[in-house]
Design a protein around this motif. Structure first.
Motif, PDB file in Angstrom:
ATOM      1  N   PRO A 131      -1.910   2.096  -0.254  1.00  0.00           N
ATOM      2  CA  PRO A 131      -1.250   2.162   1.053  1.00  0.00           C
ATOM      3  C   PRO A 131      -1.542   3.504   1.726  1.00  0.00           C
ATOM      4  O   PRO A 131      -1.816   4.500   1.047  1.00  0.00           O
ATOM      5  N   SER A 132      -1.494   3.535   3.040  1.00  0.00           N
ATOM      6  CA  SER A 132      -1.802   4.768   3.765  1.00  0.00           C
ATOM      7  C   SER A 132      -0.812   5.883   3.451  1.00  0.00           C
ATOM      8  O   SER A 132      -1.108   7.068   3.656  1.00  0.00           O
ATOM      9  N   THR A 133       0.355   5.521   2.921  1.00  0.00           N
ATOM     10  CA  THR A 133       1.379   6.512   2.558  1.00  0.00           C
ATOM     11  C   THR A 133       1.230   7.013   1.122  1.00  0.00           C
ATOM     12  O   THR A 133       2.013   7.845   0.671  1.00  0.00           O
ATOM     13  N   SER A 134       0.212   6.517   0.415  1.00  0.00           N
ATOM     14  CA  SER A 134       0.026   6.875  -0.992  1.00  0.00           C
ATOM     15  C   SER A 134      -0.290   8.364  -1.165  1.00  0.00           C
ATOM     16  O   SER A 134      -0.985   8.959  -0.329  1.00  0.00           O
ATOM     17  N   ARG A 137      -5.375  10.568  -2.732  1.00  0.00           N
ATOM     18  CA  ARG A 137      -6.353  10.711  -1.661  1.00  0.00           C
ATOM     19  C   ARG A 137      -7.757  10.274  -2.069  1.00  0.00           C
ATOM     20  O   ARG A 137      -8.587   9.993  -1.229  1.00  0.00           O
ATOM     21  N   GLY A 197       4.650  -0.373  -0.322  1.00  0.00           N
ATOM     22  CA  GLY A 197       4.714   0.586  -1.416  1.00  0.00           C
ATOM     23  C   GLY A 197       5.256   0.024  -2.716  1.00  0.00           C
ATOM     24  O   GLY A 197       5.452   0.772  -3.676  1.00  0.00           O
ATOM     25  N   LYS A 217      -3.369   0.923   7.796  1.00  0.00           N
ATOM     26  CA  LYS A 217      -2.306   0.591   6.850  1.00  0.00           C
ATOM     27  C   LYS A 217      -2.762   0.732   5.396  1.00  0.00           C
ATOM     28  O   LYS A 217      -1.940   0.904   4.505  1.00  0.00           O
ATOM     29  N   ARG A 219      -5.583   2.782   2.804  1.00  0.00           N
ATOM     30  CA  ARG A 219      -6.560   3.853   2.628  1.00  0.00           C
ATOM     31  C   ARG A 219      -7.585   3.364   1.617  1.00  0.00           C
ATOM     32  O   ARG A 219      -7.225   3.009   0.483  1.00  0.00           O
TER      33      ARG A 219
END
Length: 323
Positions: A131-134, A137, A197, A217, A219
């Motif tokens: 998820p983009s909030t993970s 990187r 998440g 949304k 990555r």
């Protein structure tokens, strides 16, 4: 029997023969359906609707898409295998149902004997997404977290025996890590929990993940292919990220019920080839990160058999199980 009557009967028979042959040569003479073993919105569904639109226009018959998700795409495959062998029931299959699931599930049909290959549609690389909030990187950070918490992270798939499932197990085998497999009834359902998440990662096909990636949304951490995809030029391959031997792609192929007349199979192969030459179809598939490779009936049948054997070995090597 009078000679005149006998002559007339013979003449009628001579007329009937070409008429019967002509009737048999007409294909299709009724609406078609394309069976899809995944939920609406996923990669298989997108391609099936694209082909249904093109086939309907060229074959002059209604073509509908029928979604029958579940059991690793094998519900739709079994319905196709059991259908009337007249070419009216098509299956847009992936290597999930054709090459992986048969080695994990007890099926009531033989994917090599009961389904007739028509042609290859496209090949899509799988892509490792979070998820983009993970907090992760890149692949190195993800592997470090998996090693720090063996079995503490979860990866989603579109079902047991799917290429997403294979991708997750191949990644764990290659990196010496462990993650918990969370199967769903299709990629689109898994996306909801990835974005929310509830699940940390997924090895999805670019065909279904691309929209979420482009929307910000998901990555994308790595592409499970030999080279980068033009649609994600900044995303490294798994090998570039330091992971060898975990490349898994998703291919999509068209099948019909075994025993379908050869003329119908050849017509469908020709229609598929024609559709894949259309610029809008090519742009759509390339936009999903896929590659188009025109393939005749026999070469595709050989590929189907080869993939069945290759994934059988991979299932054995990774220790994958249906439970």
């Amino acid at each position: 029997m009078p000679i005149l009557l006998s002559w007339r009967l013979a003449a009628l028979c001579l007329i009937a023969v070409p008429l019967a042959a002509s009737a048999q040569a007409v294909y299709p003479d009724k609406p078609l359906r394309i069976m899809v073993g995944a939920s609406p919105g996923g990669g298989t569904d997108i391609l099936a609707r694209l082909l249904a639109d093109k086939f309907g226009a060229s074959l002059k018959q209604p073509v509908v898409v029928e979604n029958r998700p579940g059991a690793s795409n094998t519900i739709a495959a079994e319905l196709t295998a059991r259908a009337v062998a007249d070419g009216s029931t098509l299956l847009l299959a992936t290597n999930t149902g054709q090459a992986v699931a048969p080695h994990l599930l007890k099926l009531k049909y033989d994917p090599l004997k009961d389904l007739q290959p028509v042609g290859l549609v496209a090949v899509m690389p799988n892509v490792l997404v979070v998820p983009s909030t993970s907090p992760y990187r890149d692949v190195k950070e993800l592997i470090a977290a998996m090693r720090a918490k063996p079995g503490g992270l979860r990866y989603a798939s579109s079902g047991i025996g799917s290429t997403q499932h294979v991708g997750g197990e191949a990644f764990a085998l290659a990196t010496g890590t462990k993650a918990i497999h969370v199967p769903y009834r299709g990629s689109s359902q898994a996306h909801v929990d990835i974005i929310g998440g509830q699940v940390e990662m997924m090895f999805d096909s670019t065909s279904s993940a691309m929209q979420q990636i482009k929307a910000g949304k998901f990555r994308a951490l790595a592409v499970a292919a030999a080279r980068r995809t033009p649609e994600l030029p900044e995303v490294p391959t798994l090998a570039e990220a330091g992971v060898q031997g975990a490349d898994v792609n998703t291919w999509y192929g068209l099948f019909v019920t075994a025993g379908t007349p050869r003329a119908a199979v050849e017509r469908l192969n020709a229609e598929l080839a024609q559709s894949l030459r259309m610029s809008d179809v090519q742009e759509r598939i390339k936009g999903l990160g896929g590659e188009i490779t025109a393939m005749g009936i026999e070469p595709f049948a050989e590929m189907n058999r080869s993939e069945f054997e290759r994934y059988g070995k991979l299932v054995k090597d990774t220790g994958m199980r249906a439970d």
